[in-house]
Design an enzyme around this catalytic site. Structure first.
Site, PDB file in Angstrom:
ATOM      1  N   GLU A   1      -7.018   1.615   5.378  1.00  0.00           N
ATOM      2  CA  GLU A   1      -6.490   2.878   4.857  1.00  0.00           C
ATOM      3  C   GLU A   1      -7.165   4.093   5.492  1.00  0.00           C
ATOM      4  OE1 GLU A   1      -5.747  -0.238   1.669  1.00  0.00           O
ATOM      5  OE2 GLU A   1      -7.515   0.384   2.847  1.00  0.00           O
TER       6      GLU A   1
ATOM      7  N   PHE B   1      -7.447  -3.714 -13.389  1.00  0.00           N
ATOM      8  CA  PHE B   1      -7.638  -4.233 -12.040  1.00  0.00           C
ATOM      9  C   PHE B   1      -7.169  -3.196 -11.008  1.00  0.00           C
ATOM     10  CE2 PHE B   1      -5.875  -6.676  -8.382  1.00  0.00           C
ATOM     11  CZ  PHE B   1      -7.082  -7.172  -7.898  1.00  0.00           C
ATOM     12  N   GLN B   2      -8.012  -2.928 -10.061  1.00  0.00           N
ATOM     13  CA  GLN B   2      -7.762  -1.958  -8.987  1.00  0.00           C
ATOM     14  C   GLN B   2      -7.437  -0.574  -9.530  1.00  0.00           C
ATOM     15  OE1 GLN B   2      -4.980  -3.673  -6.107  1.00  0.00           O
ATOM     16  NE2 GLN B   2      -6.698  -4.562  -4.979  1.00  0.00           N
TER      17      GLN B   2
ATOM     18  N   LYS C   1       2.395   2.827 -11.449  1.00  0.00           N
ATOM     19  CA  LYS C   1       3.318   1.772 -11.025  1.00  0.00           C
ATOM     20  C   LYS C   1       4.588   1.754 -11.884  1.00  0.00           C
ATOM     21  CE  LYS C   1       3.541  -3.140  -9.818  1.00  0.00           C
ATOM     22  NZ  LYS C   1       2.776  -4.404  -9.668  1.00  0.00           N
TER      23      LYS C   1
ATOM     24  N   MET D   1     -26.676  10.961  19.199  1.00  0.00           N
ATOM     25  CA  MET D   1     -27.149  12.245  18.704  1.00  0.00           C
ATOM     26  C   MET D   1     -28.368  12.066  17.806  1.00  0.00           C
ATOM     27  SD  MET D   1     -26.668  15.457  19.054  1.00  0.00           S
ATOM     28  CE  MET D   1     -25.006  16.009  19.419  1.00  0.00           C
TER      29      MET D   1
END
Length: 579
Positions: free
Chosen positions: A51, A113-114, A163, A478
């Protein structure tokens, strides 16, 4: 009469109505209902491998095209993986809309969940965000999101959709107008402020145009050129503004800031007037703020009123679109200069003398190995000013800003404000999607490349033939430079051993790309030309460069720009130069 459909279909129709032609994303449980109508949509969906890649690709697309970039992810970890690209887009004022799925509305707040409160997480660095639980709200929210992302100061907007809102029945009606009380970006500058700015400019003998990325966002490069030539004052372009003013122009002194040119840094320090256009007085430019341009008055033009006076007091404040501001300023200044045109010849002579005395340069490594600056310089010459260059973050980013000549806007992409390692490959992917007929080079470090190189698989499978130049110094370069200068060479956890593991050309081949390598200076040109000749596959070139090359000039963090270092030595005392 509106046709009945579910919320997911309404979402896709809304995106189509907003003019979306491509989006980058990954499906998952909460967003899955939307992927069914996506299957039949005219919108091109590019299935990324992470993502974060979707977010940076949307940013790269937006930076090249000027249009809103779109990414889509599921709830929980899918959404939180977009946090970095959203913060990056906010810092660099990039128009982006992120669509995320959320757990069903009845489960919100139960640690389902999630589940993640992505609206709360992203609130500090989105222009606005939404949580949609009613499918009837989807078209309005999408229309508003695109309007907010693209208007005023551009930025990211997140639309989080439960959802069940995607699954419930609704009707689709695209709004014919948008009414957002309290959101009315001021585009037209105040005429009094324009007159004050013109008057102040005619009283200045040491003016400098301090140009930021807002000039590119406003598509104001032609107007800037006209204004600069009208006054005949020197121009400096920040890291985000490279390409806003042609590098080849006589008035251009280069990039200011921590790794800017001596001439650009000194012009700001010794000016008596800063004509600031779409810039934000960032700490990388100002150095120690209390010592920055202490004798200068400030004209500050920006579309975001919150930026004006935030870091530096503005003697003349101009709120408005930078293109409209410059367009209004040109005739006002022309009229003012007819009455009083200051002689800028001594000022220009001093700045041009500094530019010629302290040009950007580098030494060839004594051991005969490849200089990273040479690689980037040759890449810029061979690919030319029409190519798009997308850098990661670190030494290679600064060298790419220094040693490639930028003549046009939207040909230089990087993560300026947030400084996101891993930005380059996915952003280059998005840039190539937005400009498919243009050569796109990702200039990446071996550290950055190992964060998001999986998107090369996406490129290979979707016919997105970007080219990647890995500036492989087997280090977090760097950080190593700072350890050399300020930590007595104690190289704690900066050795990546990238010349040993992984084998970058083999890794590229495994991901469906062409893998090349170069470790001799005499092979640099022909290797770049070989990469340029391959346009049907992504190409990755492992440039094995000298490890201890450093970025110069340098202003150490927290110090004054007066203390600019040129190859470990302090530059001359500017006061003795009678600047």
């Amino acid at each position: 009469m509106s046709k009945a459909m579910n919320g997911a279909t309404s979402l896709v129709k809304s995106l189509e109505s907003a003019g979306v032609d491509v989006m980058f994303g990954i499906p998952g449980g909460a967003i899955l209902p939307a992927y069914d109508p996506i299957f039949d949509s005219s919108i091109r969906h590019i299935l990324v491998r992470h993502e974060q890649g979707a977010g940076h690709a949307a940013t790269g697309y937006a930076q090249v095209t000027g249009r809103v970039g779109v990414c889509i992810a599921t709830s929980g970890p899918g959404a939180t993986n977009l946090v970095t690209p959203l913060a990056d887009a906010a810092m660099d004022s990039v128009p982006m809309v992120a669509i995320t799925g959320q757990v069903p509305s009845a489960a919100i707040g139960t640690d389902a969940f999630q589940e993640a409160d992505i609206r709360g997480i992203t609130m500090p660095f989105t222009k606005h965000n939404y949580l949609i639980t009613n499918p009837d709200d989807i078209p309005r929210a999408i229309a508003e999101a695109f309007h907010i992302a693209s208007s005023g100061r551009p930025g990211p907007v997140l639309v989080d959709i439960a959802k069940d809102a995607l699954q419930k029945e609704t009707t689709f009606e695209w709004p014919t107008s948008i009414n957002l009380p309290g959101y009315h970006p001021q585009l037209t500058p105040d005429s009094g402020a324009i007159a004050d700015a013109a008057a102040l400019i005619t009283q200045s003998s040491k003016p400098v145009f301090y140009v930021g990325g807002g000039v590119i966002k406003a598509n104001a490069n032609r107007e800037l050129l006209q204004l600069a030539e009208l006054l005949g004052a020197p121009v400096v372009t920040t890291l985000m503004a490279r390409g806003a003013f042609p590098d080849s122009h006589t008035l251009h002194l280069g990039m200011p800031g921590m790794h800017g040119t001596v001439a650009a840094v000194t012009a700001l320090q010794k000016a008596d007037l800063l004509i600031t256009l779409g810039a934000r007085f960032d700490d990388r430019v100002t150095g120690k703020l209390s010592t920055f341009a202490t004798n200068a008055k400030v004209i500050h033009a920006d579309i975001d009123p919150a930026e004006i006076g935030k870091n530096r007091y503005a003697d003349v404040s101009i709120v408005g679109d930078v293109k409209e501001t410059i367009t209004a300023l040109i005739p006002a200044l022309k009229k003012a200069l007819e009455k009083n045109r200051p002689d800028l010849t001594p000022w220009l002579r001093q700045m041009y003398s500094l530019r010629s005395s302290y040009p950007l340069g580098y030494d060839a490594p004594a051991d005969g190995s490849v200089s990273p600056q040479y690689v980037i310089e040759r890449l810029g010459k061979i690919a030319g000013p029409d190519a798009i260059y997308v850098a990661g973050v670190g030494q290679h980013q600064m060298w790419a800003a220094q040693f490639v000549s930028y003549e046009k806007p939207r040909t230089w992409l990087n993560s300026g404000g947030l400084g996101t390692m891993g930005y380059s490959v996915p952003a280059a992917m998005g840039a190539k999607v937005g400009a498919p007929d243009t050569t796109v080079w990702a200039i990446d470090g071996d550290g950055c490349f190992q964060m998001t190189n999986q998107e090369l698989v996406t490129c290979a499978l979707n016919n997105i033939p970007i080219k990647v130049a890995i500036i492989n110094n087997e280090s977090l370069g760097m950080v190593r430079q700072w350890q050399t200068l300020f930590y007595e060479g104690r190289y704690s956890n900066t050795n990546l051993e990238s010349k040993r593991v992984p084998n970058f050309p083999m890794l590229a081949e495994a991901m469906g790309c062409v893998g090349l390598s170069c470790e001799r200076p005499e092979d640099v040109d022909k290797t770049i030309e070989k990469a340029m000749s391959i346009n049907d596959q992504p190409v990755v070139v492992d440039f094995r460069v000298f490890r201890d090359a450093m970025v110069w000039p340098m202003v150490a963090a927290g110090t004054s720009n007066d203390d600019i270092m040129v190859a470990r030595e302090l530059a001359p005392d500017w006061d003795s130069q009678e600047l």
